[in-house]
Design an enzyme around this catalytic site. Structure first.
Site, PDB file in Angstrom:
ATOM      1  N   GLY A 103     -18.565 -14.835  19.969  1.00 39.32           N
ATOM      2  CA  GLY A 103     -19.051 -13.451  19.906  1.00 39.32           C
ATOM      3  C   GLY A 103     -20.573 -13.414  19.900  1.00 39.32           C
ATOM      4  O   GLY A 103     -21.192 -12.516  20.489  1.00 39.32           O
ATOM      5  N   ARG A 131     -12.021  -8.760  21.145  1.00 41.51           N
ATOM      6  CA  ARG A 131     -12.976  -8.277  20.119  1.00 41.51           C
ATOM      7  C   ARG A 131     -13.782  -7.072  20.623  1.00 41.51           C
ATOM      8  O   ARG A 131     -14.064  -6.958  21.817  1.00 41.51           O
ATOM      9  CB  ARG A 131     -13.891  -9.431  19.687  1.00 41.51           C
ATOM     10  CG  ARG A 131     -13.065 -10.518  19.010  1.00 41.51           C
ATOM     11  CD  ARG A 131     -13.900 -11.698  18.605  1.00 41.51           C
ATOM     12  NE  ARG A 131     -14.851 -11.365  17.562  1.00 41.51           N
ATOM     13  CZ  ARG A 131     -15.746 -12.215  17.094  1.00 41.51           C
ATOM     14  NH1 ARG A 131     -15.830 -13.436  17.587  1.00 41.51           N
ATOM     15  NH2 ARG A 131     -16.568 -11.856  16.139  1.00 41.51           N
ATOM     16  N   SER A 176     -23.952  -5.652  11.095  1.00 41.85           N
ATOM     17  CA  SER A 176     -23.594  -6.746  11.998  1.00 41.85           C
ATOM     18  C   SER A 176     -24.866  -7.344  12.583  1.00 41.85           C
ATOM     19  O   SER A 176     -25.631  -6.661  13.265  1.00 41.85           O
ATOM     20  CB  SER A 176     -22.697  -6.228  13.131  1.00 41.85           C
ATOM     21  OG  SER A 176     -22.760  -7.128  14.232  1.00 41.85           O
ATOM     22  N   GLN A 178     -24.996  -9.532  14.889  1.00 42.38           N
ATOM     23  CA  GLN A 178     -24.892  -9.656  16.350  1.00 42.38           C
ATOM     24  C   GLN A 178     -25.317  -8.354  17.018  1.00 42.38           C
ATOM     25  O   GLN A 178     -26.041  -8.348  18.011  1.00 42.38           O
ATOM     26  CB  GLN A 178     -23.465 -10.029  16.739  1.00 42.38           C
ATOM     27  CG  GLN A 178     -23.084 -11.419  16.238  1.00 42.38           C
ATOM     28  CD  GLN A 178     -21.634 -11.771  16.484  1.00 42.38           C
ATOM     29  OE1 GLN A 178     -20.866 -10.944  16.962  1.00 42.38           O
ATOM     30  NE2 GLN A 178     -21.246 -12.983  16.146  1.00 42.38           N
ATOM     31  N   ASP A 325     -18.314 -14.730   6.692  1.00 39.11           N
ATOM     32  CA  ASP A 325     -17.574 -15.856   7.272  1.00 39.11           C
ATOM     33  C   ASP A 325     -16.858 -16.694   6.210  1.00 39.11           C
ATOM     34  O   ASP A 325     -16.091 -17.593   6.540  1.00 39.11           O
ATOM     35  CB  ASP A 325     -18.525 -16.750   8.081  1.00 39.11           C
ATOM     36  CG  ASP A 325     -19.057 -16.015   9.309  1.00 39.11           C
ATOM     37  OD1 ASP A 325     -18.360 -15.121   9.825  1.00 39.11           O
ATOM     38  OD2 ASP A 325     -20.176 -16.330   9.744  1.00 39.11           O
ATOM     39  N   ARG A 401     -12.441 -20.803  11.079  1.00 41.97           N
ATOM     40  CA  ARG A 401     -12.601 -20.641   9.620  1.00 41.97           C
ATOM     41  C   ARG A 401     -11.225 -20.640   8.927  1.00 41.97           C
ATOM     42  O   ARG A 401     -11.094 -21.111   7.800  1.00 41.97           O
ATOM     43  CB  ARG A 401     -13.326 -19.345   9.289  1.00 41.97           C
ATOM     44  CG  ARG A 401     -14.619 -19.149  10.064  1.00 41.97           C
ATOM     45  CD  ARG A 401     -15.858 -19.460   9.272  1.00 41.97           C
ATOM     46  NE  ARG A 401     -17.022 -19.177  10.081  1.00 41.97           N
ATOM     47  CZ  ARG A 401     -18.058 -20.002  10.260  1.00 41.97           C
ATOM     48  NH1 ARG A 401     -18.095 -21.165   9.673  1.00 41.97           N
ATOM     49  NH2 ARG A 401     -19.065 -19.657  11.022  1.00 41.97           N
TER      50      ARG A 401
HETATM   51  C1  S3P Z   1     -23.251 -14.007  13.368  1.00 44.21           C
HETATM   52  C2  S3P Z   1     -23.058 -12.847  12.695  1.00 44.21           C
HETATM   53  C3  S3P Z   1     -21.849 -12.542  11.941  1.00 44.21           C
HETATM   54  C4  S3P Z   1     -20.951 -13.759  11.739  1.00 44.21           C
HETATM   55  C5  S3P Z   1     -20.865 -14.636  12.927  1.00 44.21           C
HETATM   56  C6  S3P Z   1     -22.246 -15.075  13.406  1.00 44.21           C
HETATM   57  C7  S3P Z   1     -24.544 -14.212  14.066  1.00 44.21           C
HETATM   58  O1  S3P Z   1     -21.140 -11.535  12.613  1.00 44.21           O
HETATM   59  O2  S3P Z   1     -19.665 -13.361  11.338  1.00 44.21           O
HETATM   60  O3  S3P Z   1     -20.107 -15.789  12.615  1.00 44.21           O
HETATM   61  O4  S3P Z   1     -24.870 -15.370  14.419  1.00 44.21           O
HETATM   62  O5  S3P Z   1     -25.270 -13.228  14.248  1.00 44.21           O
HETATM   63  P1  S3P Z   1     -21.589  -9.988  12.482  1.00 44.21           P
HETATM   64  O6  S3P Z   1     -22.240  -9.623  13.761  1.00 44.21           O
HETATM   65  O7  S3P Z   1     -20.326  -9.265  12.195  1.00 44.21           O
HETATM   66  O8  S3P Z   1     -22.583  -9.918  11.347  1.00 44.21           O
END
Ligand code: S3P
Length: 441
Positions: A103, A131, A176, A178, A325, A401
């Site tokens: 993701g 997703r 989030s 991301q 996580d 995980r």
């Molecule tokens: C991540 C952000 C998290 C995390 C993922 C990695 C990242 O997700 O769960 O394993 O590297 O930015 P979110 O975007 O939901 O915070």
């Protein structure tokens, strides 16, 4: 449901002790590779996690014209150089970009591609194609990016960037990193200041690393900004160990009587070590100690000791992003603690590599533990005398995980267990089982 991709996990022959290190942080490794690919010049990277997810980012930026020369170092990490596309921008890739299970790769790429008038189709494995993506495409569309299909919530999605991005002030509907990062990366090339405000603070590795690449960035608790247009220049990054991987070693030590461990050279970024705070609340003997920094990331070691006597606790929703996580493995520890543990505000767990909320409840049910969900809160009724039933089979749903969480049941319990599709641990922690077995003396 059992097949040859299942793995039988045998109980450890003794307690865990000594000093461990864990592979490089996954989030920081992705960012080091991706930001170097965007920058002008050659960046030197060390300690990069060599995992399936990070390989997805490496393959993607190669398709887009970055020159990646990363090789395996003696400790198993990747080190070497990345020469970015800089001001000339990425090339039009010949094929779709497959982000695999990652993701972070897909969502960060959406922001990176925003300022360039090329047409790129992003796709991924079965899990990633399930997703939600509309959360990312919606703010980028406000900045001027086009997506096909424009209403799509799932990959594959085709993105067409623009040389004329608008800076925006964006109120993110969920915490989030991301999402925040993809908007900030687009903002680097927009005229003016792009602001992302979150309902709770998510991990801030992007805000800590972008200034090293020459991007004017601010980082508040829930508000981050970049001011564009900025010229990204190469940087040198050393990636510290992954606290999310360290969490599995720490929880294993808490579940295996007589264990006492130090996990060294890990990122102690407060947005990532919420699991230490949660375990403290359960009465665990665990503490972190800062020894220095890698760039702006605090780094140090975590000490943990099995003492027994854990009790349930309440984890408020504002802490959720800092354990996002780690909830599966913390729920397993909660299952061994006395009384009720409540994780509040955990709806986002449904949108991870699998529906982790349901998977936690189902796995704990295999263990005979009462766990349920109510109004986006997860409840776990623990039992300090929990015994693993014979021939238990746990579904990983191909989610790294979950695979590692259920492996701890077998490693730290009284009888072997089986975990389905165990190889998926390679997404974040290749060598996970060896790392644990090496600590048994
Ligand atoms: C991540 C952000 C998290 C995390 C993922 C990695 C990242 O997700 O769960 O394993 O590297 O930015 P979110 O975007 O939901 O915070």
């Amino acid at each position: 449901m059992s097949n040859d991709r299942d793995k039988t996990i045998e109980p450890l022959s003794g307690p865990m002790s000594g000093t461990a290190s864990v592979p490089g942080d996954k989030s920081i490794s992705h960012r080091a590779v991706l930001f170097s690919a965007m920058a002008e010049g050659t960046s030197r990277l060390t300690g990069v996690l060599d995992s399936d997810d990070v390989q997805s980012s490496i393959a993607a930026v190669r398709q887009l014209g970055a020159d990646v020369d990363l090789k395996e170092a003696p400790d198993g990490s990747l080190e070497g150089t990345v020469t970015g596309w800089g001001e000339k921008g990425p090339v039009q890739p010949k094929h779709d970009i497959d982000c695999g299970n990652s993701g972070t790769t897909a969502r960060l790429l959406m922001g990176m591609l925003a300022p360039w008038p090329i047409e790129v189709t992003l796709t991924g494995d079965e899990s990633l194609r399930r997703r939600p993506m509309r959360r990312n495409t919606a703010p980028l569309m406000k900045m001027g990016v086009r997506f096909r299909p424009s209403e799509a919530d799932h990959l594959p999605i085709t993105e067409v960037g623009t040389l004329h991005l608008h800076a925006i002030e964006y109120d993110a509907p969920m915490a989030s990193a991301q999402l925040k990062t993809s908007v900030l990366l687009a903002g680097i090339y927009a005229d003016g200041t792009t602001t992302v405000t979150e309902p709770a603070p998510s991990r801030n590795h992007t805000e800590l690393m972008l200034p090293e690449f020459g991007v004017p960035t601010t980082a508040g608790t829930r508000v981050a900004t970049v001011t564009g247009p900025a010229h990204m220049k190469a940087s040198d990054i050393n990636v510290p160990g992954d606290p999310s991987s360290a969490a599995f070693l720490c929880c294993a030590a808490l579940l295996r009587r007589g264990s006492r461990l130090r996990v060294e050279n890990v990122s102690l970024n407060p947005a990532r070590i919420g699991f230490v705070r949660t375990l403290e609340r359960m009465g665990a003997r665990i503490s972190e100690h800062r020894t220095g920094a890698e760039g702006k990331e605090p780094v140090g070691y975590i000490d943990v000791e099995h003492t027994g006597g854990l009790h349930g606790c309440e984890v408020p929703s504002q802490h959720f992003a800092s354990i996002i996580d780690e909830v599966p493995v913390l729920a397993l520890v909660a299952a061994h603690a006395k009384g009720l543990t409540v994780f509040r505000g955990i709806a986002e767990l449904r949108a991870k590599e699998s529906d982790r909320l349901q998977a936690i409840i189902d796995g704990l049910e295999v263990l005979g533990v009462d766990a349920w969900e109510e109004s986006d809160n997860l409840f776990v009724e623990g039992d300090p005398n929990l015994q693993v039933p014979p021939r238990a089979l746990f579904a990983s749903h191909g989610d790294h995980r979950l695979a590692m969480t259920w492996a701890l049941v077998g490693l730290c319990g009284n009888t072997p267990v089986k975990v389905t599709d165990f190889d998926c641990v390679g997404v974040s922690f290749p060598g996970f089982l060896d790392s644990i077995e090496r600590l048994v003396h």
